[in-house]
Write an enzyme that holds these catalytic residues in place. Structure first.
Site, PDB file in Angstrom:
ATOM      1  N   TRP A 158     -19.014  17.740   9.480  1.00 47.46           N
ATOM      2  CA  TRP A 158     -17.982  17.277   8.550  1.00 47.46           C
ATOM      3  C   TRP A 158     -18.049  18.015   7.226  1.00 47.46           C
ATOM      4  CZ3 TRP A 158     -14.290  14.582  10.651  1.00 47.46           C
ATOM      5  CH2 TRP A 158     -14.561  13.746  11.723  1.00 47.46           C
ATOM      6  N   LYS A 173     -13.266  18.719  10.105  1.00 49.26           N
ATOM      7  CA  LYS A 173     -14.287  18.809  11.160  1.00 49.26           C
ATOM      8  C   LYS A 173     -14.419  20.267  11.577  1.00 49.26           C
ATOM      9  CE  LYS A 173     -16.814  16.409  14.209  1.00 49.26           C
ATOM     10  NZ  LYS A 173     -17.124  15.126  14.774  1.00 49.26           N
ATOM     11  N   THR A 179       0.863  -1.187   0.000  1.00 48.32           N
ATOM     12  CA  THR A 179       0.000   0.000   0.000  1.00 48.32           C
ATOM     13  C   THR A 179       0.894   1.230   0.000  1.00 48.32           C
ATOM     14  OG1 THR A 179      -0.007   0.043   2.394  1.00 48.32           O
ATOM     15  CG2 THR A 179      -1.776  -1.195   1.344  1.00 48.32           C
ATOM     16  N   GLU A 236      -5.477  -2.922  -2.135  1.00 42.88           N
ATOM     17  CA  GLU A 236      -6.137  -4.058  -1.481  1.00 42.88           C
ATOM     18  C   GLU A 236      -7.215  -4.689  -2.351  1.00 42.88           C
ATOM     19  OE1 GLU A 236      -5.487  -1.139  -0.211  1.00 42.88           O
ATOM     20  OE2 GLU A 236      -5.006  -1.189   1.922  1.00 42.88           O
TER      21      GLU A 236
HETATM   22  P1  AMP Z   1      -3.754   2.940  -3.777  1.00 42.12           P
HETATM   23  O1  AMP Z   1      -3.886   1.753  -2.891  1.00 42.12           O
HETATM   24  O2  AMP Z   1      -2.419   3.568  -3.725  1.00 42.12           O
HETATM   25  O3  AMP Z   1      -4.172   2.616  -5.176  1.00 42.12           O
HETATM   26  O4  AMP Z   1      -4.758   4.054  -3.245  1.00 42.12           O
HETATM   27  C1  AMP Z   1      -6.119   3.802  -3.099  1.00 42.12           C
HETATM   28  C2  AMP Z   1      -6.857   5.070  -2.764  1.00 42.12           C
HETATM   29  O5  AMP Z   1      -6.794   5.989  -3.852  1.00 42.12           O
HETATM   30  C3  AMP Z   1      -8.328   4.871  -2.539  1.00 42.12           C
HETATM   31  O6  AMP Z   1      -8.605   4.402  -1.235  1.00 42.12           O
HETATM   32  C4  AMP Z   1      -8.873   6.267  -2.789  1.00 42.12           C
HETATM   33  O7  AMP Z   1      -8.761   7.092  -1.660  1.00 42.12           O
HETATM   34  C5  AMP Z   1      -7.975   6.778  -3.892  1.00 42.12           C
HETATM   35  N1  AMP Z   1      -8.647   6.592  -5.161  1.00 42.12           N
HETATM   36  C6  AMP Z   1      -8.591   5.529  -5.994  1.00 42.12           C
HETATM   37  N2  AMP Z   1      -9.394   5.707  -7.062  1.00 42.12           N
HETATM   38  C7  AMP Z   1      -9.983   6.914  -6.898  1.00 42.12           C
HETATM   39  C8  AMP Z   1     -10.921   7.672  -7.660  1.00 42.12           C
HETATM   40  N3  AMP Z   1     -11.401   7.245  -8.805  1.00 42.12           N
HETATM   41  N4  AMP Z   1     -11.294   8.875  -7.158  1.00 42.12           N
HETATM   42  C9  AMP Z   1     -10.797   9.352  -5.998  1.00 42.12           C
HETATM   43  N5  AMP Z   1      -9.907   8.681  -5.249  1.00 42.12           N
HETATM   44  C10 AMP Z   1      -9.512   7.479  -5.681  1.00 42.12           C
END
Ligand code: AMP
Length: 534
Positions: free
Chosen positions: A438, A433, A182, A325
């Site tokens: 929110w 907040k 991650t 994930e």
């Molecule tokens: P990663 O594991 O590095 O791919 O990051 C995942 C996170 O990226 C997600 O939990 C979101 O917060 C953000 N994310 C992924 N796709 C989108 C999307 N289409 N729009 C906004 N945020 C996104």
């Protein structure tokens, strides 16, 4: 007792490699080299070399379940590793070359990488990683222009040394195939392990017409790095259906990408919004002739404005959502036939939402009161379950991320509209907040992005003596454009409750980004923590 009346063929990567080697063997794979030249090969040759790689790895002592790292750009040899490492029974562990060397070393050590494939052009980076990645027994240099210094081995010599008689292990569909970490905007990065089965099912579903829609008629350009959640699984999807693959190598600037898209008649390109912002600006400056009907897949936040701008340029952005994930595809936004033909404003809003789950993915949005109603307003946490969603982290950390009934808590805050489209409003950690209420920063960002002078914007919560936090917008203006704080506030005023509107606007040269192109709000919050409110 079940009636096992059908064949139990294991869902392993062998099924995809066999097709690539045989029926699809003629399909082209094009890669841009560091020297900018184009290298051309085919799935047949890639599959053949991948099998050699697998045998060479086994002969070098790589055992079933061993982690093999890759530190590489997107190119044909990386695809060989995508095939060859799992065929050897080992786990393809893609290392993110944009991370700090210490972080790469931590991740390589935490995963237990025993062998690493490194691009020659990335050796200077690897030299900084190596002293702290002591578990790595062997380094193999890919794309070597000269023999690598011992004890490193040359990839071509390594392949040439493979013996056809070396047996490959029998694979089970639940064997580990790959691993990604991650991005760790909070806390240490955590390892996720994909299995053969999860990868095969993810590949099948992402290729579907209503998902990412990949077919053998396509030419696919994964701009999203192969070290970022397996380039969203697209290399496997392309290989499964026989789409031509075009890899950009290290050249990710808009001019190089547009040249590839034009020259190779690319029909699908995939990348994060920062890439598309650059492409939009380049296309506005100098229009080019791209393949007709070219589609682009965007993940990680596709503001409505970007979708509108691309339509104007004759290109179609498809918005999707996912996480490390979730392999990653979990939501895709396409207007269903029953909603086509509605007014533009409606369809753009729908397309800007993160979308609906493809087959085999279950999603729900929950808050303290239970599942949220489909009113496009009430928000809660997005939770997801699918055969390609991790059931735990490799080290078993933070088991509380999974609900008792087996859903993964994404940490993304979302709403659901009456048509069932999920929209992200924020990360839980980025919510602001204010006076006990929110405020969702991403919603403000999307609205501000529609202003013609705005290139990029991040809205963050900054400590406030009375309200606990108030929103501050950090704005990057488009070249040669001007906008005042008042003008920006007025521009979004009718879309939000008054208390949502940012109290301050600051103008910056750029927004800090993570290694995978996400806004680094932790850095911005640190930078503005002592902001003096007027
Ligand atoms: P990663 O594991 O590095 O791919 O990051 C995942 C996170 O990226 C997600 O939990 C979101 O917060 C953000 N994310 C992924 N796709 C989108 C999307 N289409 N729009 C906004 N945020 C996104």
């Amino acid at each position: 007792m079940s009636e096992a009346t059908m064949m139990s063929v294991p869902l392993t990567l062998e099924r995809i490699v066999e097709r690539a080697a045989g029926r699809l063997g003629h399909v082209e794979v094009v890669s841009r080299r560091p020297d900018r030249s184009l290298h051309r090969t085919t799935y047949g040759k890639v599959a053949e070399r991948a099998r050699r790689l697998a045998r060479a790895l086994v002969a070098a002592g790589v055992k079933k379940g061993d982690r093999v790292g890759t530190l590489m750009w997107n190119h044909a040899e990386h695809l060989e590793a995508y095939f060859g490492i799992p065929l050897a029974g080992a786990v393809l562990h893609t290392l993110n070359l944009r991370l700090h060397p210490d972080e790469i070393a931590y991740i390589a050590s935490d995963a237990g990488d025993v062998l690493v494939l490194v691009d020659e052009v990335l050796l200077p980076l690897w030299e900084k990683v190596a002293p702290r990645a002591s578990g790595v027994r062997q380094v193999i240099v890919v794309g070597a222009s000269k023999p690598p210094a011992a004890p490193m081995l040359d990839y071509e010599a390594f392949l040439a040394g493979a013996d056809d008689a070396t047996p490959l292990p029998t694979l089970d569909e639940n064997d580990a195939l790959g691993s990604c970490y991650t991005s760790g905007t909070t806390g240490r990065p955590k390892g996720v392990i994909y299995t053969h089965r999860s990868t095969l099912l993810h590949t099948l579903v992402t290729a579907l017409p209503d998902s990412l829609d990949v077919s053998r008629d396509d030419t696919l350009l994964p701009v999203v790095p192969m070290f970022h959640v397996n380039a969203w699984g697209l290399p496997y999807a392309a290989a499964m259906v026989g789409a031509k693959l075009v890899f950009p190598g290290p050249h990710l600037d808009p001019t190089s990408l547009l040249e590839l898209m034009e020259g190779e008649q690319v029909t699908i390109a995939a990348g994060v919004p920062t890439i598309w912002l650059g492409i939009r600006d380049a296309l506005e400056k100098q229009p080019r002739k791209l393949a007709s009907g070219v589609r682009m897949v965007v993940g990680g936040g596709g503001a409505e404005q970007l979708i509108r701008d691309f339509d104007r340029l004759g290109l179609r952005l498809i918005h999707a959502w996912g996480m490390t994930e979730t392999s990653p595809v979990g939501l895709v936004s396409r207007v269903p036939p029953e909603l086509a033909g509605k007014p533009d404003d409606f369809t753009y809003q729908l397309r800007a939402r993160q979308g609906v789950p493809p087959p085999l993915v279950e999603v729900r949005v929950r808050n303290e009161a239970g599942e949220v109603p489909g009113d496009a307003r009430t928000s809660g946490e997005l939770q997801v379950r699918a055969p390609w969603v991790a059931a735990r982290y490799a080290d078993g950390a933070t088991p509380e991320r999974w609900t008792d009934d087996g859903f993964f808590r994404t940490g993304d805050v979302a709403t659901v509209c009456p048509h069932g489209f999920v929209a992200l409003t924020d990360r839980v950690a980025d919510l602001i907040k204010s006076g006990g209420e929110w405020i969702a920063s991403q919603q403000l960002e999307s609205a501000l992005m529609a202003h013609p002078a705005v290139q990029e914007v991040a809205v963050i919560g900054v400590p406030h003596p009375k309200w606990s936090e108030r929103p501050l917008a950090v704005v990057v203006l488009r070249q040669g454009q001007q906008a005042s704080p008042d003008e920006l506030r007025t521009f979004v005023a009718d879309k939000f409750a008054k208390f949502w509107l940012p109290d301050a606007f600051v103008f910056a040269e750029s927004i800090p980004r993570t290694s995978t192109g996400k806004m680094k709000k932790t850095d911005l919050r640190a930078q503005y923590k002592d902001w003096a409110w007027a």
